[in-house]
Design a protein around this motif. Structure first.
Motif, PDB file in Angstrom:
ATOM      1  N   SER A 157      -0.073  35.170 -39.509  1.00 48.23           N
ATOM      2  CA  SER A 157      -1.120  34.741 -38.587  1.00 48.23           C
ATOM      3  C   SER A 157      -1.893  35.942 -38.045  1.00 48.23           C
ATOM      4  O   SER A 157      -2.599  35.832 -37.043  1.00 48.23           O
ATOM      5  CB  SER A 157      -0.501  33.938 -37.435  1.00 48.23           C
ATOM      6  N   SER A 212      -0.749  30.405 -34.498  1.00 49.41           N
ATOM      7  CA  SER A 212       0.659  30.343 -34.884  1.00 49.41           C
ATOM      8  C   SER A 212       0.906  29.049 -35.636  1.00 49.41           C
ATOM      9  O   SER A 212       0.657  27.962 -35.114  1.00 49.41           O
ATOM     10  CB  SER A 212       1.561  30.401 -33.636  1.00 49.41           C
ATOM     11  N   THR A 214       3.728  27.669 -36.424  1.00 43.40           N
ATOM     12  CA  THR A 214       4.770  26.866 -35.784  1.00 43.40           C
ATOM     13  C   THR A 214       4.521  26.642 -34.295  1.00 43.40           C
ATOM     14  O   THR A 214       5.024  25.705 -33.708  1.00 43.40           O
ATOM     15  CB  THR A 214       6.116  27.602 -35.915  1.00 43.40           C
ATOM     16  N   THR A 217       6.742  30.946 -32.402  1.00 37.51           N
ATOM     17  CA  THR A 217       7.086  32.352 -32.632  1.00 37.51           C
ATOM     18  C   THR A 217       7.141  33.100 -31.292  1.00 37.51           C
ATOM     19  O   THR A 217       6.156  33.110 -30.538  1.00 37.51           O
ATOM     20  CB  THR A 217       6.061  32.994 -33.587  1.00 37.51           C
TER      21      THR A 217
END
Ligand SMILES: O=P(O)(O)OC[C@H]1O[C@H](O)[C@H](O)[C@@H](O)[C@@H]1O
Length: 567
Positions: A157, A212, A214, A217
């Motif tokens: 990212s 991000s 997810t 992080t």
């Protein structure tokens, strides 16, 4: 497709193993005299020239590598990837970064659904949003236009978008669109990176993009909370809605964080983090800086290589050729590293991006079905732009260890300079080295030549260059957004080719998890010691000693602290 569990059990692999001893008797100095051979090893695609004549291969080697590709079912694996099959089997996911740059009318399916319309929905949203921000139609909480962007993200990212941003910032077309604007990145959880990323920025005129996949992080979320505090402490909590947007596959967590879902830009689990620069991960921050039209050219460049990779015969397929050559170098010739040497300062962040792309993808010890590999896969990637590297680590490359090199150059400079009266222009000076280094590596210089040059006897061993050191050269027409997209896709596909041939899963990254989970334990301990003065416990002797030493420095947790130079 019935195939042996390991590629190393195939006849084609064994044949190449045996062939190594034949190659060991050759020297590149001689191989380079064979003009027919060299001619066959120069491939051109849309103005990109790949010259792999300085690899330690003969035409016969290449034939054997193509046979190995067949044994590895390379063509079928490429088709499965483009067809949306769940080739990332440990995560049960498709691998469809090619869909991120597909033409609007193209159909690419994952789970029976054409994903291209969703891709374009997000691209259209980015176009619309970035135009609003750039034109001043979208304003900050105090009514000022947002001219600066901080993109908060790490790993995939971060590294791809940083590479592309660095490549575009001196391209005249892109630079024109970026006038008066700044794009910065905040990746490291080190507070020093926070301080640097916001130095001299004003929250009133800054937009923060939290990137991000997810949205869990640890580093990114703490950095995002830190910049949220930076904004709200100066402009009030309600300013966050105007000053923070997000890119993620996890839209519920974006909402929980306090970012309006209307200002969230989605991507999908079929995009691996390190393959995500063509999703909103890269396209949003880059469009804010350069405008969508420039970024669209970058996507088109990547698409042109996607088409080439899918359809060109292996003999003229650039990603396949360079991928097979890396397999040959790493596994058969036993060279563990690869140097990425762009002769362009614009590509200064290319090697760091390739490090993640390659080492996270192919740094694996087991085959895709979990069998331990009886051979080495993956390689150690590193690099610096030329000519800087020449004054740094090239000594080792010329006379120390053998490290296959990728020389990358461009015919046209982004920023031509010529001083009247100078022998050559500045770009020609740079490129003199691009052309000279591969020959120095392959030919070397032997003692006879040195003695003819009247080098004193005692210095002959020191001045001898053994040569026979492989490299390849990639000459691009220029470094426009389109070319940069092509370069990215060549490497993305090259790395997939290597993984497909080695028979590993290049699309998962379980190896990053253990360190992360141990950090969770340490984080708990640091909190307990700082807040409740709890002793260090549950760690081994060494870690306990270091942690105790670290905790001797008292840093009270009472009240928010932000970097000093920016408040
Ligand atoms: O985008 P994120 O979910 O925040 O992930 C950021 C990065 O961290 C992970 O640990 C992986 O090693 C990377 O592949 C990923 O790109």
């Amino acid at each position: 497709m019935a195939s042996p569990a390991l590629i190393s059990e195939t006849e084609q692999w064994k044949d190449l193993k045996q062939h190594v001893s034949e190659i060991q008797t050759t020297h590149l100095r001689d191989l380079m005299n064979d003009v027919d051979r060299c001619q066959a090893m120069i491939v051109e695609q849309e103005g990109i020239v790949l010259d792999y004549s300085r690899q330690r291969v003969t035409k016969e080697t290449m034939g054997k590598l193509f046979k190995l590709a067949e044994a590895a079912h390379l063509k079928e694996k490429i088709e499965k990837m483009y067809g949306g099959e769940k080739i990332n089997s440990t995560e049960n996911r498709s691998v469809l970064h090619v869909a991120l740059r597909a033409a609007r009318e193209k159909e690419i399916y994952s789970d029976g659904k054409n994903v291209v319309p969703e891709v374009w929905q997000v691209l259209d949203k980015i176009k619309d949003f970035s135009e609003k921000v750039r034109s001043g139609a979208w304003i900050g909480a105090t009514g000022k236009p947002l001219k600066d962007v901080v993109s908060v993200g790490i790993g995939g990212s971060f590294l791809g978008p940083l590479f592309v941003h660095t490549a575009l910032q001196t391209d005249p077309v892109a630079a024109e669109y970026a006038k008066g604007r700044q794009l910065r990145f905040l990746a490291n959880v080190d507070p020093v990176d926070v301080a640097r990323s916001i130095k001299d920025l004003d929250p009133e005129t800054t937009l923060v993009v939290v990137v991000s996949k997810t949205f869990t992080t640890a580093e990114t979320m703490l950095n995002a909370r830190t910049l949220r505090e930076w904004i709200s402490s100066s402009l009030g909590a309600e300013a966050v809605a105007k000053h923070m947007v997000a890119v993620s596959t996890n839209l519920p967590l974006v909402k929980d964080f306090g970012i309006d879902p209307a200002n969230a830009f989605a991507f999908w689990d079929w995009v691996g983090g390190r393959y995500s620069v063509c999703s909103a991960v890269g396209v949003l921050p880059l469009s804010l800086q350069y405008g969508f039209s420039v970024v669209e050219k970058f996507l088109e460049g990547a698409r042109s290589i996607d088409n080439h990779f899918y359809s060109a015969p292996f003999e003229s397929n650039i990603p396949v050729l360079v991928g097979l050559l890396s397999v040959w170098n790493v596994t058969f010739l036993g060279y563990p590293a690869r140097a990425i040497l762009p002769y362009s300062q614009a590509l200064e962040k290319f090697a760091p991006h390739i490090q993640q792309l390659s080492m996270e993808s192919n740094g694996k010890g087991v085959s895709i079905d979990g069998t331990p590999l009886p051979f080495e896969a993956g390689e150690i990637d590193f690099g610096e732009p030329g000519t800087n590297g020449q004054h740094s680590f090239y000594q080792l490359i010329h006379q120390g260890r053998v490290i296959p090199c990728d020389f990358i150059g461009a015919v046209r400079s982004q920023q031509p300079i010529y001083l009247k009266g100078e022998v050559v222009s500045n770009h020609d000076e740079l490129m003199s080295n691009f052309f000279a280094q591969p020959d120095a590596l392959s030919y070397g210089k032997n003692p006879d030549e040195l003695l003819r040059d009247k080098v004193p006897d005692h210095l002959v061993p020191h001045k001898t260059f053994t040569g026979n050191r492989p490299s390849l050269s990639l000459l691009l027409p220029s470094l426009s957004a389109y070319d940069v997209g092509q370069l990215l896709a060549i490497y993305e596909h090259r790395i997939a080719v290597q993984g497909f041939v080695w028979g590993i899963n290049s699309f998962d990254q379980w190896g990053v998890e253990l360190g992360k989970s141990l950090a969770t334990q340490v984080r708990k301990q640091l909190h307990a010691s700082r807040v409740d003065e709890k002793p260090v416990q549950g760690f081994n002797f060494s870690t306990t000693t270091l942690l105790s030493r670290f905790l001797q420095e008292r840093t009270p947790y009472d009240g928010t602290v932000l970097p000093k130079n920016v408040i």
